[in-house]
Scaffold this active site. Structure first.
Site, PDB file in Angstrom:
ATOM      1  N   HIS A  32     -31.182  18.038 -40.142  1.00  0.00           N
ATOM      2  CA  HIS A  32     -30.083  17.809 -41.097  1.00  0.00           C
ATOM      3  C   HIS A  32     -30.547  18.217 -42.495  1.00  0.00           C
ATOM      4  CE1 HIS A  32     -32.744  14.365 -41.082  1.00  0.00           C
ATOM      5  NE2 HIS A  32     -32.418  14.179 -42.344  1.00  0.00           N
ATOM      6  N   THR A  35     -29.534  23.009 -45.334  1.00  0.00           N
ATOM      7  CA  THR A  35     -30.176  24.331 -45.257  1.00  0.00           C
ATOM      8  C   THR A  35     -31.574  24.242 -44.633  1.00  0.00           C
ATOM      9  OG1 THR A  35     -30.937  23.951 -47.525  1.00  0.00           O
ATOM     10  CG2 THR A  35     -29.011  25.370 -47.262  1.00  0.00           C
ATOM     11  N   ARG A  36     -31.975  25.327 -43.973  1.00  0.00           N
ATOM     12  CA  ARG A  36     -33.336  25.492 -43.468  1.00  0.00           C
ATOM     13  C   ARG A  36     -33.772  26.927 -43.746  1.00  0.00           C
ATOM     14  NH1 ARG A  36     -33.430  20.774 -43.010  1.00  0.00           N
ATOM     15  NH2 ARG A  36     -34.181  19.476 -41.318  1.00  0.00           N
ATOM     16  N   LYS A 249     -33.209  22.844 -54.025  1.00  0.00           N
ATOM     17  CA  LYS A 249     -33.801  21.993 -52.990  1.00  0.00           C
ATOM     18  C   LYS A 249     -35.311  22.214 -52.915  1.00  0.00           C
ATOM     19  CE  LYS A 249     -33.270  20.903 -48.082  1.00  0.00           C
ATOM     20  NZ  LYS A 249     -32.701  21.389 -46.802  1.00  0.00           N
ATOM     21  N   HIS A 254     -45.741  17.759 -45.331  1.00  0.00           N
ATOM     22  CA  HIS A 254     -46.506  16.529 -45.050  1.00  0.00           C
ATOM     23  C   HIS A 254     -46.390  15.517 -46.189  1.00  0.00           C
ATOM     24  CE1 HIS A 254     -47.782  18.721 -41.610  1.00  0.00           C
ATOM     25  NE2 HIS A 254     -48.470  19.595 -42.315  1.00  0.00           N
ATOM     26  N   CYS A 298     -36.496  12.887 -43.470  1.00  0.00           N
ATOM     27  CA  CYS A 298     -36.366  13.743 -42.300  1.00  0.00           C
ATOM     28  C   CYS A 298     -37.687  13.575 -41.535  1.00  0.00           C
ATOM     29  CB  CYS A 298     -36.180  15.184 -42.780  1.00  0.00           C
ATOM     30  SG  CYS A 298     -35.775  16.370 -41.492  1.00  0.00           S
ATOM     31  N   LYS A 331     -35.414  27.523 -37.693  1.00  0.00           N
ATOM     32  CA  LYS A 331     -35.037  28.943 -37.766  1.00  0.00           C
ATOM     33  C   LYS A 331     -35.088  29.611 -36.395  1.00  0.00           C
ATOM     34  CE  LYS A 331     -38.712  29.584 -40.478  1.00  0.00           C
ATOM     35  NZ  LYS A 331     -39.445  28.326 -40.162  1.00  0.00           N
TER      36      LYS A 331
END
Ligand SMILES: Cc1cc2nc3c(=O)[nH]c(=O)nc-3n(C[C@H](O)[C@H](O)[C@H](O)COP(=O)(O)OP(=O)(O)OC[C@H]3O[C@@H](n4cnc5c(N)ncnc54)[C@H](O)[C@@H]3O)c2cc1C
Length: 362
Positions: A32, A35-36, A249, A254, A298, A331
């Site tokens: 979620h 965007t990725r 964004k 990590h 996330c 992706k």
């Protein structure tokens, strides 16, 4: 991975049931946040490049089938000091696979993309085909098209367990019992609940990404701001232009290095989370570091070597695993869906996945 696998399986005329414990889509897992990043230059390992080429093709195909725009091209920047894994790995993957790219100094990056203010000694690979995909829309498109082809898909139905039976696999859920010839497990951060053999190979980790209001919004628009992966002294960060949420964004790989249980993870964000992102933005993207617009948690599910797990279950040859994706898998969901369909249908795939086999970890 699950929605893509269902879509590719049903496209082959197979009878398919997809089970999701939460809503479709939802924000408790890993897929979620609007965007990725997608990119062809792959500092993680050059062997991803052929998979990525196919992933791009399949996203474009999904766009056509669904009549929705899912993939946006901005170019991608992979930067670090000379010798750093991000910069050198990205350059090596471009050279090995003949990908168009430019090597830029930090000053050249700022000249071309004024939002960027990287340290003088840093170097960057600019690969023009990088960009971003829209995860919630990709999931919905896969599900909607799979349903149109006859797949049965149930949300809010949790798989409680599975066992081999004479003809295949029996799956017990919160609502029913099903039998199938083959089972694909793509449970992300929960994979070890359904395949305990993977417990030490699939470690969930809390992540946070944030959106900051740019002071110069025109410098952070998709046509002026390539997506990035940058290794700086504070760590490895990624970022994307303003899209969907009114902010630039940014996230740190990590984040605070917190291994978690996905059922009990702290999901609210606090000032410590914000500090990690804001300090980075203020130093390297000073015109992006305005007010915080949003923060979200996330989950990464990390393997020890950072590569995916795509393989047959170690104890059951009718069960296939497509998790975990160590913080860089979205992706490739389109091609992983195709691979899972190959494996469940024929037990083999034309795609090169030896890096992702369980045997590579023993
Ligand atoms: C902050 C962040 C940034 C990232 N950035 C990028 C990026 O820029 N580019 C990129 O390519 N990748 C990125 N990734 C990684 C990528 O998002 C993940 O690799 C990918 O989304 C994982 O997909 P998945 O299907 O394995 O997991 P999920 O999307 O979490 O799917 C697993 C699903 O299984 C369901 N489930 C679990 N257990 C059960 C059960 N018992 N019964 C029924 N359903 C169950 C879950 O509810 C969930 O919906 C990022 C990840 C994070 C967290």
């Amino acid at each position: 991975m699950g929605s893509a696998a269902v879509y590719h399986l049903v496209r082959r005329g197979l009878r398919v049931l997809g089970l999701e414990r939460f809503n479709i889509p939802h924000h408790f897992g890993s897929s979620h946040g609007v965007t990725r990043i997608i990119r062809l230059s792959y500092f993680e390992h050059p062997s991803y490049v052929p998979l990525l080429r196919r992933a791009y093709e399949l996203w474009r195909e999904l766009e056509q089938q669904s009549a929705e725009r899912l993939l946006h091209i901005t170019g991608s920047i992979d930067a670090g000091v000379p010798g750093s894994a991000v910069f050198e790995g990205s350059r090596a993957s471009c050279e090995q696979h003949g990908l168009p790219h430019e090597i830029l100094t930090s000053a050249e990056v700022t000249r071309r993309f004024p939002g960027y203010r990287l340290p003088a000694q840093m170097m960057a690979v600019l690969q023009p085909q990088g960009g971003f995909v829209l995860p919630e829309l990709c999931i919905s498109a896969h599900v909607r098209l799979a349903q149109a082809l006859g797949a049965e898909i149930h949300a809010r139905e949790q798989v409680a367990g599975w066992e081999p039976v004479a003809e295949g696999i029996r799956v017990r859920t919160s609502r029913a019992i099903y039998e199938a010839a083959q089972l694909v497990i793509s449970a992300g951060a929960w994979v070890a609940e359904l395949a305990p053999e993977l417990k030490s190979l699939a470690v969930p980790e809390r992540q946070v990404f944030g959106w900051l209001q740019p002071k110069r919004p025109e410098w952070f628009a998709p046509d002026r701001f390539p997506v990035f992966n940058i290794a700086v002294e504070e760590g490895h960060y990624y970022g994307l232009p303003v899209f969907g949420v009114p902010g630039f964004k940014v996230g740190r790989f990590h984040h605070l290095e917190e291994a978690i249980n996905p059922n009990t993870m702290r999901r609210e964000c606090d000032s410590r989370d914000e500090e990690v992102l804001w300090t980075f933005a203020e130093r390297y993207f000073p015109n992006g570091a305005g007010s915080t617009m949003a923060l979200h948690t996330c989950i990464f599910t990390n393997t020890p070597d950072g590569h995916f797990i795509i393989d047959r279950h170690p104890q059951c040859d009718r069960v296939w695993i497509a998790s975990p994706c160590s913080g860089h898998g979205f992706k490739m969901a389109s091609v992983i869906g195709e691979i899972m369909a190959d494996l469940a249908e024929r037990g083999e795939t034309r795609h090169e996945i030896s890096l992702h086999r369980l045997a590579a970890r023993r």
